[in-house]
Design a protein around this motif. Sequence first.
Motif, PDB file in Angstrom:
ATOM      1  N   LYS A  41       0.834  -1.193   0.000  1.00  0.00           N
ATOM      2  CA  LYS A  41       0.000   0.000   0.000  1.00  0.00           C
ATOM      3  C   LYS A  41       0.874   1.251   0.000  1.00  0.00           C
ATOM      4  CE  LYS A  41      -0.714  -0.165   4.974  1.00  0.00           C
ATOM      5  NZ  LYS A  41      -1.703  -0.189   6.049  1.00  0.00           N
ATOM      6  N   ILE A  42       0.319   2.347  -0.543  1.00  0.00           N
ATOM      7  CA  ILE A  42       1.026   3.623  -0.589  1.00  0.00           C
ATOM      8  C   ILE A  42       0.076   4.730  -0.181  1.00  0.00           C
ATOM      9  CG2 ILE A  42       2.677   2.930  -2.355  1.00  0.00           C
ATOM     10  CD1 ILE A  42       1.009   4.414  -4.412  1.00  0.00           C
ATOM     11  N   GLY A  43       0.643   5.880   0.127  1.00  0.00           N
ATOM     12  CA  GLY A  43      -0.144   7.045   0.512  1.00  0.00           C
ATOM     13  C   GLY A  43      -0.505   7.892  -0.688  1.00  0.00           C
ATOM     14  N   ASP A  44      -1.293   8.917  -0.442  1.00  0.00           N
ATOM     15  CA  ASP A  44      -1.774   9.759  -1.530  1.00  0.00           C
ATOM     16  C   ASP A  44      -0.672  10.589  -2.174  1.00  0.00           C
ATOM     17  OD1 ASP A  44      -1.457  11.212   0.769  1.00  0.00           O
ATOM     18  OD2 ASP A  44      -3.335  12.314   0.606  1.00  0.00           O
ATOM     19  N   ILE A  45       0.288  11.057  -1.394  1.00  0.00           N
ATOM     20  CA  ILE A  45       1.370  11.872  -1.950  1.00  0.00           C
ATOM     21  C   ILE A  45       2.251  11.028  -2.870  1.00  0.00           C
ATOM     22  CG2 ILE A  45       3.433  13.221  -1.379  1.00  0.00           C
ATOM     23  CD1 ILE A  45       1.987  14.079   1.182  1.00  0.00           C
ATOM     24  N   GLU A  46       2.601   9.852  -2.417  1.00  0.00           N
ATOM     25  CA  GLU A  46       3.436   8.965  -3.225  1.00  0.00           C
ATOM     26  C   GLU A  46       2.698   8.504  -4.478  1.00  0.00           C
ATOM     27  OE1 GLU A  46       6.172   4.968  -2.610  1.00  0.00           O
ATOM     28  OE2 GLU A  46       4.849   5.629  -1.011  1.00  0.00           O
ATOM     29  N   ALA A  47       1.399   8.243  -4.362  1.00  0.00           N
ATOM     30  CA  ALA A  47       0.610   7.823  -5.521  1.00  0.00           C
ATOM     31  C   ALA A  47       0.496   8.948  -6.537  1.00  0.00           C
ATOM     32  CB  ALA A  47      -0.769   7.375  -5.073  1.00  0.00           C
ATOM     33  N   ASN A  48       0.287  10.174  -6.077  1.00  0.00           N
ATOM     34  CA  ASN A  48       0.192  11.302  -6.998  1.00  0.00           C
ATOM     35  C   ASN A  48       1.523  11.565  -7.687  1.00  0.00           C
ATOM     36  OD1 ASN A  48      -1.683  14.403  -6.700  1.00  0.00           O
ATOM     37  ND2 ASN A  48      -0.741  13.484  -8.452  1.00  0.00           N
ATOM     38  N   ARG A  49       2.623  11.356  -6.966  1.00  0.00           N
ATOM     39  CA  ARG A  49       3.946  11.513  -7.566  1.00  0.00           C
ATOM     40  C   ARG A  49       4.154  10.485  -8.688  1.00  0.00           C
ATOM     41  NH1 ARG A  49       7.452  10.436  -3.364  1.00  0.00           N
ATOM     42  NH2 ARG A  49       6.831  12.410  -2.466  1.00  0.00           N
ATOM     43  N   ALA A  50       3.738   9.238  -8.438  1.00  0.00           N
ATOM     44  CA  ALA A  50       3.877   8.189  -9.452  1.00  0.00           C
ATOM     45  C   ALA A  50       2.983   8.473 -10.664  1.00  0.00           C
ATOM     46  CB  ALA A  50       3.525   6.833  -8.850  1.00  0.00           C
ATOM     47  N   ALA A  55       2.119  11.462 -11.688  1.00  0.00           N
ATOM     48  CA  ALA A  55       2.731  12.590 -12.396  1.00  0.00           C
ATOM     49  C   ALA A  55       3.897  12.129 -13.256  1.00  0.00           C
ATOM     50  CB  ALA A  55       3.189  13.648 -11.399  1.00  0.00           C
ATOM     51  N   ILE A  56       4.676  11.185 -12.748  1.00  0.00           N
ATOM     52  CA  ILE A  56       5.794  10.652 -13.537  1.00  0.00           C
ATOM     53  C   ILE A  56       5.276   9.905 -14.754  1.00  0.00           C
ATOM     54  CG2 ILE A  56       7.670   8.952 -13.492  1.00  0.00           C
ATOM     55  CD1 ILE A  56       8.151   9.807 -10.568  1.00  0.00           C
ATOM     56  N   ALA A  57       4.172   9.182 -14.595  1.00  0.00           N
ATOM     57  CA  ALA A  57       3.582   8.435 -15.707  1.00  0.00           C
ATOM     58  C   ALA A  57       2.849   9.352 -16.683  1.00  0.00           C
ATOM     59  CB  ALA A  57       2.628   7.378 -15.174  1.00  0.00           C
ATOM     60  N   GLY A  58       2.597  10.604 -16.302  1.00  0.00           N
ATOM     61  CA  GLY A  58       1.929  11.556 -17.179  1.00  0.00           C
ATOM     62  C   GLY A  58       0.415  11.462 -17.133  1.00  0.00           C
ATOM     63  N   VAL A  59      -0.130  10.827 -16.113  1.00  0.00           N
ATOM     64  CA  VAL A  59      -1.569  10.651 -16.005  1.00  0.00           C
ATOM     65  C   VAL A  59      -2.225  11.837 -15.297  1.00  0.00           C
ATOM     66  CG1 VAL A  59      -3.382   9.157 -15.058  1.00  0.00           C
ATOM     67  CG2 VAL A  59      -1.303   8.151 -15.989  1.00  0.00           C
ATOM     68  N   MET A  60      -1.611  12.322 -14.224  1.00  0.00           N
ATOM     69  CA  MET A  60      -2.174  13.413 -13.431  1.00  0.00           C
ATOM     70  C   MET A  60      -1.042  14.306 -12.949  1.00  0.00           C
ATOM     71  SD  MET A  60      -4.330  13.129  -9.866  1.00  0.00           S
ATOM     72  CE  MET A  60      -5.831  12.554 -10.610  1.00  0.00           C
ATOM     73  N   ASN A  61      -1.201  15.607 -13.136  1.00  0.00           N
ATOM     74  CA  ASN A  61      -0.194  16.547 -12.674  1.00  0.00           C
ATOM     75  C   ASN A  61      -0.241  16.662 -11.155  1.00  0.00           C
ATOM     76  OD1 ASN A  61       0.684  17.119 -15.257  1.00  0.00           O
ATOM     77  ND2 ASN A  61      -0.809  18.752 -15.519  1.00  0.00           N
ATOM     78  N   ASP A 105       0.660  19.014  -7.696  1.00  0.00           N
ATOM     79  CA  ASP A 105       0.804  20.392  -7.237  1.00  0.00           C
ATOM     80  C   ASP A 105       2.093  20.494  -6.430  1.00  0.00           C
ATOM     81  OD1 ASP A 105       0.400  22.997  -6.496  1.00  0.00           O
ATOM     82  OD2 ASP A 105      -1.371  22.613  -5.267  1.00  0.00           O
ATOM     83  N   GLN A 106       3.002  21.365  -6.852  1.00  0.00           N
ATOM     84  CA  GLN A 106       4.294  21.484  -6.178  1.00  0.00           C
ATOM     85  C   GLN A 106       4.162  22.087  -4.787  1.00  0.00           C
ATOM     86  OE1 GLN A 106       7.052  20.140  -7.336  1.00  0.00           O
ATOM     87  NE2 GLN A 106       5.913  19.433  -9.120  1.00  0.00           N
ATOM     88  N   ALA A 107       3.244  23.032  -4.617  1.00  0.00           N
ATOM     89  CA  ALA A 107       3.079  23.672  -3.312  1.00  0.00           C
ATOM     90  C   ALA A 107       2.384  22.750  -2.310  1.00  0.00           C
ATOM     91  CB  ALA A 107       2.280  24.966  -3.465  1.00  0.00           C
ATOM     92  N   HIS A 108       1.471  21.915  -2.810  1.00  0.00           N
ATOM     93  CA  HIS A 108       0.719  20.982  -1.960  1.00  0.00           C
ATOM     94  C   HIS A 108       0.760  19.598  -2.602  1.00  0.00           C
ATOM     95  CE1 HIS A 108      -0.891  24.432   0.192  1.00  0.00           C
ATOM     96  NE2 HIS A 108      -1.172  24.979  -0.986  1.00  0.00           N
ATOM     97  N   PRO A 109       1.821  18.833  -2.361  1.00  0.00           N
ATOM     98  CA  PRO A 109       1.946  17.516  -2.999  1.00  0.00           C
ATOM     99  C   PRO A 109       0.780  16.592  -2.656  1.00  0.00           C
ATOM    100  CG  PRO A 109       3.978  18.118  -1.887  1.00  0.00           C
ATOM    101  CD  PRO A 109       2.950  19.128  -1.499  1.00  0.00           C
ATOM    102  N   GLY A 110       0.229  15.953  -3.681  1.00  0.00           N
ATOM    103  CA  GLY A 110      -0.858  15.012  -3.488  1.00  0.00           C
ATOM    104  C   GLY A 110      -2.248  15.623  -3.529  1.00  0.00           C
TER     105      GLY A 110
END
Length: 76
Positions: free
Chosen positions: A8-17, A19-25, A27-32
């Motif tokens: 399992k992973i958290g929301d910040i780590e999932a959003n980072r992954a 963003a790397i895959a190019g699916v969802m950008n 937010d740099q100021a508020h990660p996740g």
Amino acid sequence: MSRNGKTKIGDIEANRALAIAGVMNDDQAHPGRPLRELLRNMRDTNVLPQNIRQLYGTWTIKHSKTIAKVLQILQF
């Protein structure tokens, strides 16, 4: 997740992954934040998948293969 041995992973780590895959950008100021907003909307409309949980304000996403194993074990 499989390569790292995580179930399992958290929301910040999932959003980072995502963003790397190019699916969802992300937010740099508020990660996740974009993923949290999407999950919140899914929760409010009652379409949240069973492998995503919110506990005390923290979102956790379980690997989908672990859900299938648990369901298969509980059938018997």
